[in-house]
Design a protein around this motif. Structure first.
Motif, PDB file in Angstrom:
ATOM      1  N   SER A  95       0.838  -1.209   0.000  1.00  4.48           N
ATOM      2  CA  SER A  95       0.000   0.000   0.000  1.00  4.48           C
ATOM      3  C   SER A  95       0.867   1.250   0.000  1.00  4.48           C
ATOM      4  O   SER A  95       0.514   2.254  -0.629  1.00  4.48           O
ATOM      5  N   PHE A  96       2.015   1.215   0.681  1.00  7.71           N
ATOM      6  CA  PHE A  96       2.935   2.356   0.644  1.00  7.71           C
ATOM      7  C   PHE A  96       3.428   2.588  -0.792  1.00  7.71           C
ATOM      8  O   PHE A  96       3.548   3.731  -1.238  1.00  7.71           O
ATOM      9  N   CYS A  97       3.713   1.489  -1.489  1.00  9.90           N
ATOM     10  CA  CYS A  97       4.150   1.596  -2.886  1.00  9.90           C
ATOM     11  C   CYS A  97       3.059   2.230  -3.740  1.00  9.90           C
ATOM     12  O   CYS A  97       3.332   3.085  -4.592  1.00  9.90           O
ATOM     13  N   GLY A  98       1.804   1.823  -3.514  1.00 14.56           N
ATOM     14  CA  GLY A  98       0.692   2.398  -4.261  1.00 14.56           C
ATOM     15  C   GLY A  98       0.535   3.887  -3.978  1.00 14.56           C
ATOM     16  O   GLY A  98       0.280   4.677  -4.896  1.00 14.56           O
ATOM     17  N   LEU A  99       0.707   4.285  -2.726  1.00 10.30           N
ATOM     18  CA  LEU A  99       0.623   5.701  -2.375  1.00 10.30           C
ATOM     19  C   LEU A  99       1.768   6.491  -3.006  1.00 10.30           C
ATOM     20  O   LEU A  99       1.607   7.661  -3.370  1.00 10.30           O
ATOM     21  N   TYR A 100       2.926   5.851  -3.141  1.00  8.52           N
ATOM     22  CA  TYR A 100       4.060   6.493  -3.818  1.00  8.52           C
ATOM     23  C   TYR A 100       3.713   6.768  -5.284  1.00  8.52           C
ATOM     24  O   TYR A 100       3.971   7.866  -5.800  1.00  8.52           O
ATOM     25  N   LEU A 101       3.109   5.800  -5.951  1.00  7.87           N
ATOM     26  CA  LEU A 101       2.690   6.005  -7.339  1.00  7.87           C
ATOM     27  C   LEU A 101       1.681   7.159  -7.428  1.00  7.87           C
ATOM     28  O   LEU A 101       1.770   8.006  -8.323  1.00  7.87           O
ATOM     29  N   ASN A 102       0.731   7.182  -6.484  1.00  5.18           N
ATOM     30  CA  ASN A 102      -0.266   8.255  -6.480  1.00  5.18           C
ATOM     31  C   ASN A 102       0.393   9.623  -6.339  1.00  5.18           C
ATOM     32  O   ASN A 102      -0.001  10.587  -6.992  1.00  5.18           O
ATOM     33  N   GLU A 103       1.394   9.704  -5.460  1.00  2.00           N
ATOM     34  CA  GLU A 103       2.050  10.988  -5.224  1.00  2.00           C
ATOM     35  C   GLU A 103       2.831  11.444  -6.461  1.00  2.00           C
ATOM     36  O   GLU A 103       2.839  12.636  -6.798  1.00  2.00           O
ATOM     37  N   LEU A 104       3.484  10.505  -7.128  1.00  2.00           N
ATOM     38  CA  LEU A 104       4.180  10.866  -8.366  1.00  2.00           C
ATOM     39  C   LEU A 104       3.204  11.417  -9.397  1.00  2.00           C
ATOM     40  O   LEU A 104       3.465  12.449 -10.031  1.00  2.00           O
ATOM     41  N   LEU A 105       2.091  10.750  -9.584  1.00  2.00           N
ATOM     42  CA  LEU A 105       1.105  11.192 -10.564  1.00  2.00           C
ATOM     43  C   LEU A 105       0.521  12.548 -10.174  1.00  2.00           C
ATOM     44  O   LEU A 105       0.337  13.433 -11.016  1.00  2.00           O
ATOM     45  N   ASP A 116      -4.326   7.816 -21.579  1.00  2.00           N
ATOM     46  CA  ASP A 116      -4.920   6.477 -21.722  1.00  2.00           C
ATOM     47  C   ASP A 116      -3.937   5.366 -21.401  1.00  2.00           C
ATOM     48  O   ASP A 116      -4.226   4.459 -20.610  1.00  2.00           O
ATOM     49  N   ALA A 117      -2.758   5.403 -22.024  1.00  2.60           N
ATOM     50  CA  ALA A 117      -1.782   4.335 -21.836  1.00  2.60           C
ATOM     51  C   ALA A 117      -1.275   4.315 -20.400  1.00  2.60           C
ATOM     52  O   ALA A 117      -1.130   3.243 -19.790  1.00  2.60           O
ATOM     53  N   LEU A 118      -1.005   5.484 -19.834  1.00  2.00           N
ATOM     54  CA  LEU A 118      -0.509   5.553 -18.464  1.00  2.00           C
ATOM     55  C   LEU A 118      -1.566   5.091 -17.464  1.00  2.00           C
ATOM     56  O   LEU A 118      -1.242   4.466 -16.447  1.00  2.00           O
ATOM     57  N   PHE A 119      -2.827   5.372 -17.740  1.00  2.00           N
ATOM     58  CA  PHE A 119      -3.922   4.894 -16.892  1.00  2.00           C
ATOM     59  C   PHE A 119      -3.895   3.368 -16.816  1.00  2.00           C
ATOM     60  O   PHE A 119      -4.024   2.772 -15.738  1.00  2.00           O
ATOM     61  N   SER A 120      -3.702   2.735 -17.963  1.00  2.00           N
ATOM     62  CA  SER A 120      -3.594   1.274 -18.009  1.00  2.00           C
ATOM     63  C   SER A 120      -2.332   0.793 -17.289  1.00  2.00           C
ATOM     64  O   SER A 120      -2.368  -0.206 -16.562  1.00  2.00           O
ATOM     65  N   TYR A 122      -0.903   2.221 -14.815  1.00  3.15           N
ATOM     66  CA  TYR A 122      -1.159   2.386 -13.383  1.00  3.15           C
ATOM     67  C   TYR A 122      -1.959   1.202 -12.841  1.00  3.15           C
ATOM     68  O   TYR A 122      -1.619   0.628 -11.795  1.00  3.15           O
ATOM     69  N   GLU A 123      -2.991   0.818 -13.564  1.00  2.61           N
ATOM     70  CA  GLU A 123      -3.784  -0.344 -13.128  1.00  2.61           C
ATOM     71  C   GLU A 123      -2.931  -1.607 -13.101  1.00  2.61           C
ATOM     72  O   GLU A 123      -3.027  -2.415 -12.161  1.00  2.61           O
TER      73      GLU A 123
END
Length: 242
Positions: A95-105, A116-120, A122-123
């Motif tokens: 979950s910390f890793c996921g929050l890190y991705l969110n903060e970068l975005l 579109d491509a980045l959304f995919s 991310y998933e």
């Protein structure tokens, strides 16, 4: 006026007035969107309402709003939203890793630009984090997403040709500089600020080939590149790992 419906993930939110929140969403067609979502916090307890409980990180949500021409602000007003059937229940360090991705975005994406491509990507990163069992596996997911994010921003790392437009050689060492690329180590004077990395690690990064011995240097390389665009403000999610 045009009615818009978009799947999205919550990147960031903060309380707004008595019962609302200001949210930043990741959408495929409109990229990063700033929105006010009303009636999702309890006025008496300052907690979430039943509908507000849907607004959690890593939960795919369908949002609806009305596009208003000549709007002075980039802030939209959400008219309706509902949970979709895709959720990533990340726990612990995942979950910390996921929050890190969110903060970068949240910090690096431009508003209103299709991703579109980045959304995919991310998933796929969230799905991969859900399956990870070790820190090395988590690190590999993060490095791949960082690389994809930089590509999406048009900041491609040249890991195939060096700064002199010569093919990267696997057996050779390089000093990598974000502004100019890879400089052969034997041509570099002592004390340079470039990240020392082998040609093999550069090739594996661009080819998305997992290599445990390369993980540490990939981290240093991508952190140096990202720091150019993040500025001096630290990434808060990194503190969670401590």
């Amino acid at each position: 006026m045009m009615d818009i419906s978009q799947p999205a993930y919550l990147l960031h939110s903060r309380p707004y007035r008595e019962t609302s929140i200001l949210a930043t969403l990741l959408t495929p067609e409109y990229g990063k969107v700033n929105a006010v979502i009303r009636g999702v916090r309890s006025a008496s307890r300052k907690g979430k309402t039943q509908k507000g409980a849907i607004l959690q990180p890593f939960q795919k949500v369908l949002f609806e709003w009305r596009e208003k021409p000549n709007r002075a602000s980039d802030l939209i007003s959400i008219r309706a939203f509902e949970a979709m059937h895709l959720r990533f229940p990340l726990e612990g360090e995942s979950s910390f890793c996921g929050l890190y991705l969110n903060e970068l975005l949240y910090r690096l994406l431009y508003g209103g630009v299709s991703v579109d491509a980045l959304f995919s990507d991310y998933e796929q990163a969230l799905f991969a984090l859900l399956k990870t069992q070790t820190r090395n596996e988590q690190a590999w997911v993060l490095r791949q997403f960082e690389f994809q994010l930089l590509e999406s921003l048009g900041l491609n790392l040249n890991c195939e040709m060096d700064a002199h437009n010569q093919t990267i050689i696997a057996e050779r060492d390089y000093h990598f500089y974000p502004e100019i690329g890879a400089v052969p180590a034997e041509q570099e004077s002592a004390g340079g600020s470039g990240v020392l990395i082998s040609g093999a690690c550069l090739q594996r990064l661009v080819n998305k080939e997992y290599c445990e011995p390369c993980l540490a240097v990939w981290k240093r390389l991508l952190r140096q590149v990202l720091s150019l665009y993040l500025g001096n403000k630290p990434i808060l999610a990194r503190q969670l790992f401590k």
